[in-house]
Write an enzyme that holds these catalytic residues in place. Structure first.
Site, PDB file in Angstrom:
ATOM      1  N   HIS A  62      17.561  63.943 -34.153  1.00 44.94           N
ATOM      2  CA  HIS A  62      18.657  64.908 -34.003  1.00 44.94           C
ATOM      3  C   HIS A  62      19.983  64.237 -33.685  1.00 44.94           C
ATOM      4  O   HIS A  62      21.031  64.851 -33.854  1.00 44.94           O
ATOM      5  CB  HIS A  62      18.299  66.028 -33.007  1.00 44.94           C
ATOM      6  CG  HIS A  62      18.399  65.683 -31.562  1.00 44.94           C
ATOM      7  ND1 HIS A  62      17.296  65.344 -30.801  1.00 44.94           N
ATOM      8  CD2 HIS A  62      19.447  65.644 -30.716  1.00 44.94           C
ATOM      9  CE1 HIS A  62      17.677  65.112 -29.556  1.00 44.94           C
ATOM     10  NE2 HIS A  62      18.972  65.292 -29.472  1.00 44.94           N
ATOM     11  N   ASP A 198      10.826  62.943 -33.005  1.00 39.22           N
ATOM     12  CA  ASP A 198      12.291  63.021 -33.059  1.00 39.22           C
ATOM     13  C   ASP A 198      12.937  61.635 -33.017  1.00 39.22           C
ATOM     14  O   ASP A 198      13.558  61.260 -32.030  1.00 39.22           O
ATOM     15  CB  ASP A 198      12.764  63.882 -31.870  1.00 39.22           C
ATOM     16  CG  ASP A 198      14.208  64.322 -32.004  1.00 39.22           C
ATOM     17  OD1 ASP A 198      14.930  63.762 -32.853  1.00 39.22           O
ATOM     18  OD2 ASP A 198      14.628  65.225 -31.248  1.00 39.22           O
ATOM     19  N   SER A 624      19.623  61.844 -24.963  1.00 42.20           N
ATOM     20  CA  SER A 624      18.805  61.824 -26.164  1.00 42.20           C
ATOM     21  C   SER A 624      18.914  60.475 -26.824  1.00 42.20           C
ATOM     22  O   SER A 624      20.006  59.930 -26.958  1.00 42.20           O
ATOM     23  CB  SER A 624      19.261  62.907 -27.133  1.00 42.20           C
ATOM     24  OG  SER A 624      18.604  64.077 -26.821  1.00 42.20           O
TER      25      SER A 624
HETATM   26  N1  ARG Z   1      17.181  70.128 -26.837  1.00 38.88           N
HETATM   27  C1  ARG Z   1      17.385  68.778 -27.269  1.00 38.88           C
HETATM   28  C2  ARG Z   1      18.791  68.288 -26.864  1.00 38.88           C
HETATM   29  O1  ARG Z   1      19.457  68.964 -26.125  1.00 38.88           O
HETATM   30  C3  ARG Z   1      17.119  68.615 -28.727  1.00 38.88           C
HETATM   31  C4  ARG Z   1      18.085  69.284 -29.643  1.00 38.88           C
HETATM   32  C5  ARG Z   1      17.875  69.070 -31.103  1.00 38.88           C
HETATM   33  N2  ARG Z   1      16.927  70.005 -31.688  1.00 38.88           N
HETATM   34  C6  ARG Z   1      17.211  71.259 -32.118  1.00 38.88           C
HETATM   35  N3  ARG Z   1      16.252  72.001 -32.578  1.00 38.88           N
HETATM   36  N4  ARG Z   1      18.413  71.773 -32.125  1.00 38.88           N
HETATM   37  O2  ARG Z   1      19.551  67.695 -27.580  1.00 38.88           O
HETATM   38  N1  ASP Z   2      18.307  66.852 -26.090  1.00 35.61           N
HETATM   39  C1  ASP Z   2      19.321  66.323 -25.211  1.00 35.61           C
HETATM   40  C2  ASP Z   2      20.261  65.337 -25.891  1.00 35.61           C
HETATM   41  O1  ASP Z   2      20.560  65.456 -27.051  1.00 35.61           O
HETATM   42  C3  ASP Z   2      18.694  65.748 -23.994  1.00 35.61           C
HETATM   43  C4  ASP Z   2      18.543  66.792 -22.938  1.00 35.61           C
HETATM   44  O2  ASP Z   2      19.429  67.646 -22.821  1.00 35.61           O
HETATM   45  O3  ASP Z   2      17.565  66.712 -22.198  1.00 35.61           O
HETATM   46  O4  ASP Z   2      20.876  64.515 -25.261  1.00 35.61           O
END
Ligand code: ARG
Ligand code: ASP
Length: 696
Positions: A62, A198, A624
């Site tokens: 991502h 990921d 991330s």
């Molecule tokens: N929650 C994770 C972060 O904050 C992964 C986000 C990417 N994935 C998604 N389905 N949008 O970045």
């Molecule tokens: N998914 C998040 C990021 O892109 C990490 C998190 O918020 O825990 O940095």
């Protein structure tokens, strides 16, 4: 979220007690290579880690998503099919993608406060601080290819300077298909148990001297000062883990009044707006593959924080964060009184309360403006850029106007490549309705309060030049005066101007006036917390600088009678598999490998393929892509998310329930090796195998 240059002492002792075998000097050192040399900031928003001597880096799928998407078309759909460079000449360059390393960190607090204490007002003090920061980051000794930046820690109580090196030639090397890299998509996002591979791979290129350079065909792979060996030994509950990375922002020391506002007013408003925009986009994306590619990255970004705010609000309520903060504030006040420090801290909390009450409608209006105009209605956000262009013309004249206009025309090309007017029209209709009916009335022009969303949408999307790139270029063609005149006849522009004018005149100045008072109070509060709670281990809130966080592999209890285990397996992918589904499809090749148990050297001792795991490391957005390291500093995982019940950790971290989520390094190796058959990459890595397995 500790500062890597300041680990010696209590952090190092605690890390060793948890099982760490290396030292604070191994993690951060200026003179010899250390772990920090393998952990760059990726594209300003994520983290990456070096995994070979030839500039190969690992980050999340991502995090690379925008770049993977920008190389994708309906014919070459790397999002859907994945991408693998089987030789270096196949690697794909990425415009504007940067990777930044930290060379050294220095405490410059005393220099930044020079000449500040004597000044009378907060505004003067802030101005002087800004001047000192600018002067010092300019004059600080460094090499020609390096930069210096200064950031504040503990809300203005400490300042650290970072010498950095930024690389600009960064090429895409590998990405699994989204059915692996984004498996579970938004349904599984922020949720444990998780089964997402990921990750993606890039390579940094440098000039002949191993220094940063613009993209050039004869650049050579960068040789990092350190890269991580990858452990295929596996992990167990309670193992020591350490995460290094660039957490973006936490607000762990907000007073209860601020948290109350987030829970009751700000999060619900933002959630409602994004909910409406996402429903519209999702409807189009499911029906039309070209729109799906165009909106994939934007949609993921909007959905990500929409869902996070929902989880955060729930978690703050369930953990009674406001009541706990109020208890803490009572204790704080008692200690202030006992120490006889009323003159410095006596009215702090009541001032906070008064300010947060006063700022509330302005804060809500600001979020409506940001979410509707700047972020989620594309035509309004385009119009806002033109609004700023007109302001540049009014304040700085012709030349500044032309420079900015040319920049805009270039920048808009990419935006319109991924723009669909029919999608945006429906989004606009929904969002302008919310803006007119839900944002604080007292700040809205009367014509907005009375707007008919459907009629206004038709009028704008039938007549505005902003619905396509050619129209935009036509609108901006010519000298400043005629462009500004023409813009002012465009119906989308007229609406933006009406909204933005009233926002800038009525909301923004008052918001800023109260906000600057809160910033000063927060600095004093932070100072007081450190003074009156010396035995609490107080870490500085995240600010996008390099941090070290550590903990242990651990499951958790999300709710009564439910227990989550800390490790997930490929079996879970097969359990979740829904053939042809938008989120839960699985590539045939992966299914075949699963049933053949063809896991190479990467299965655990029971013959199962581990996929992801959770631990007690405190992380946030920006972490991330962060490396998760074992007791010896070997890579065991790749951080990418947090668990649903713990998403409130940016505001209130609870060790019982907050967990970070990582892809197991063994799954990454398995996908590169067995799924992609990219042996060229596997050979480049240093893999540490358990004694029972032979390295190949
Ligand atoms: N929650 C994770 C972060 O904050 C992964 C986000 C990417 N994935 C998604 N389905 N949008 O970045
Ligand atoms: N998914 C998040 C990021 O892109 C990490 C998190 O918020 O825990 O940095």
């Amino acid at each position: 979220m500790w500062i890597p240059s300041l680990l010696k002492g209590s952090n190092e002792a605690e890390m060793k007690a948890l099982g760490m075998k290396i030292s604070a000097d191994d993690i951060y050192s200026v003179n010899t290579s250390s772990l920090k040399d393998a952990v760059p900031h990726f594209d300003g928003g994520c983290t990456a880690e070096m995994i070979s001597s030839k500039g190969l880096l690992l980050t999340n799928h991502h995090c690379g998503y925008d770049n993977i998407q920008s190389h994708s078309t309906v014919e070459h759909d790397y999002l859907t099919d994945g991408f693998w460079a089987y030789k270096m000449s196949d690697e794909l360059p990425n415009k504007d993608l940067t990777v930044t390393f930290i060379i050294k960190i220095e405490d410059v607090t005393a220099k930044i406060f020079e000449g500040v204490t004597g000044l009378a007002t907060e505004i003067e003090k802030q101005k002087k601080i800004q001047q000192n920061m600018a002067a010092l980051s300019k004059s600080f000794p460094r090499e020609a290819w390096q930069e210096a930046m200064i950031r504040t820690f503990y809300d203005g109580n400490q300042y650290l300077l970072f010498v950095t090196e930024t690389f600009k030639d960064v090429r895409l090397v590998g990405a699994p298909p989204s059915s692996i890299g984004k498996f579970g998509s938004d349904t599984d996002n922020w949720v444990w148990p998780r089964h997402t591979g990921d990750f993606s791979l890039f390579r940094i290129y440098a000039d002949k001297n191993n220094h940063p350079a613009e993209y050039a065909i004869d650049n050579v792979p960068y040789q990092p000062k350190h890269f991580f060996p990858i452990s295929a030994k596996g992990i167990q509950e309670n193992d020591f883990t350490m995460v290094m990375g660039y957490p973006g922002r936490t607000q762990e020391y907000l007073p209860s009044f601020a948290v109350e506002q987030i829970v009751n007013d700000l999060n619900p408003a933002k959630i409602e707006i994004r909910d409406a925009a996402l429903k519209v986009q999702d409807g189009f994306m499911r029906k039309d593959n070209a729109i799906k590619i165009q909106y994939a990255s934007k949609y993921a970004g909007v959905a990500n924080y929409w869902k996070k705010w929902i989880g955060e609000t729930k978690g703050l309520k369930k953990s009674n964060a406001v009541a706990l903060k109020k208890d803490f504030e009572k204790k704080f006040q008692e200690r202030v009184n006992k120490a006889g420090k009323q003159s410095e801290y006596g009215t702090l909390l009541s001032d906070f309360e008064k300010n947060y009450n006063e700022i509330k409608p302005y804060a809500i209006a600001k979020d409506y403006f940001t979410e509707v105009v700047l972020r989620n209605s594309e035509i309004l956000s385009f119009g806002y850029r033109l609004y700023q262009l007109e302001q540049v013309y009014n304040s700085k004249g012709d030349q500044a106007f032309t420079d900015r206009k040319n920049n805009l025309i270039a920048g808009f090309e990419g935006l319109y490549k991924d723009y669909s007017a029919p999608v945006d029209e429906k989004v606009f209709e929904q969002l302008i309705h919310l803006y007119a009916t839900k944002s604080p009335k007292q700040f809205l022009p009367e014509s907005i309060q009375k707007i008919n969303p459907a009629v206004s949408a038709r009028l704008i999307f039938d007549n505005s030049k902003l619905t396509n790139y050619n129209g935009l270029k036509e609108l901006l063609n010519g000298d400043a005066k005629s462009v500004v005149e023409r813009m002012n006849q465009d119906p989308a522009y007229q609406l933006v101007k009406l909204i933005a004018d009233s926002y800038q005149k009525i909301v923004a100045p008052k918001f800023d006036e109260i906000n600057i008072k809160n910033i000063a109070l927060q600095r004093t509060y932070m100072k007081g917390i450190m003074e009156f709670f010396p035995n609490d281990r107080i870490f500085p809130d995240a600010n996008s600088t390099l941090r070290v966080t550590y903990g242990q592999v651990k499951g958790y209890k999300p709710s009564d009678a439910v227990v989550y285990e800390p490790i997930s397996y490929l079996d879970g992918v097969i359990e979740k598999y829904v053939p042809g589904d938008y989120e839960f499809d699985v590539p045939k090749k992966l299914i075949d490998l699963y049933y053949a148990k063809d896991f190479g050297n990467y299965a655990d001792k029971n013959g199962k393929m581990p996929l992801a795991f959770i631990a007690t490391n405190h992380t946030t957005g920006g972490n991330s892509g962060s490396p998760t390291l074992d007791a010896n500093g070997n890579l065991i995982g790749l951080n990418f998310d947090r668990v649903w019940e713990g998403t409130m950790s940016d505001i209130y971290y609870s060790p019982e329930i907050c967990r970070n989520i990582m892809v197991d390094a063994r799954y990454i190796l398995f996908i590169i090796d067995k799924f992609a058959r990219a042996t060229n990459l596997i050979e480049e890595l240093t893999i540490v195998y358990p004694k029972s397995k032979k390295s190949k």
